[in-house]
Design an enzyme around this catalytic site. Sequence first.
Site: not given
Length: 251
Positions: A6-8, A93, A95, A165, A171, A210, A231-232
Amino acid sequence: MIVAGNWKMQKTCGEARSWVEDLLAASGPISAKVRLRVYPSFVALETVARSANGSRLEVGAQNLHPERSGAFTGEVSAPMILDAGVERVLIGHSERRHLFGEDDAFLAKKVRAALDSGLLPLFCIGEDLAEREAGRTNEVLTRQIERGLGGLTPVDAARLEVAYEPVWAIGTGKVASTEQVAEAHAEIRETLGRLWGAPGRAVPLLYGGSVKASNAGEILVLPAVDGVLVGGASLDVPGFLAIAEQAEKCA
Ligand code: PEP
């Protein structure tokens, strides 16, 4: 075994295209038992879909609006996503839930709209830190499933994936323990089974929070885990492929 990035709100179209080219050039050693997937921003969606066309890389959008068209400035609909050559979508998600105030009822409409249009949703759920510390994790997960997905049928369930999640792990560098992941996934699978029987119990369950190469193996080896949402650590190709290598060992 699914490894999804997930590149956000990251990567320009050029950066996204390079990532896909580099990934496809380097993913040879990863067998077809591991499914590789990415969720780019809307702007890069068509670029990524074109670059990945005919390859092993699956592509999804990070969000959608439940209506097909209309006066919803800044929003993107399912037909637009499909027209970009993309057949998947993330919904719920944390966010979107926490930063943009999307509630269970709105997310339920998105899931229905996605399925009605032919998009395959990855529905995200998870408790925040206060809820975990108050011992309410199972209650929160069950509520998010029942309110977000409760209107679906067993036929819909066959086209659904769910990602667990925990909000406190996204993150933050804090990963849920393997016991916490196993317990949450068992609870989720039981709830999905209660809703739809065998098709519910067969819904692929991903863990996210993470995940990186150094911890992916111990999570992916859990029998209740069918993949990871990253993500990251998905942003650079070597990091993403290192997670895929861990998935390969567990597949
Ligand atoms: C995510 O974006 O879904 C996520 C889990 O992010 P990170 O891996 O950076 O925690």
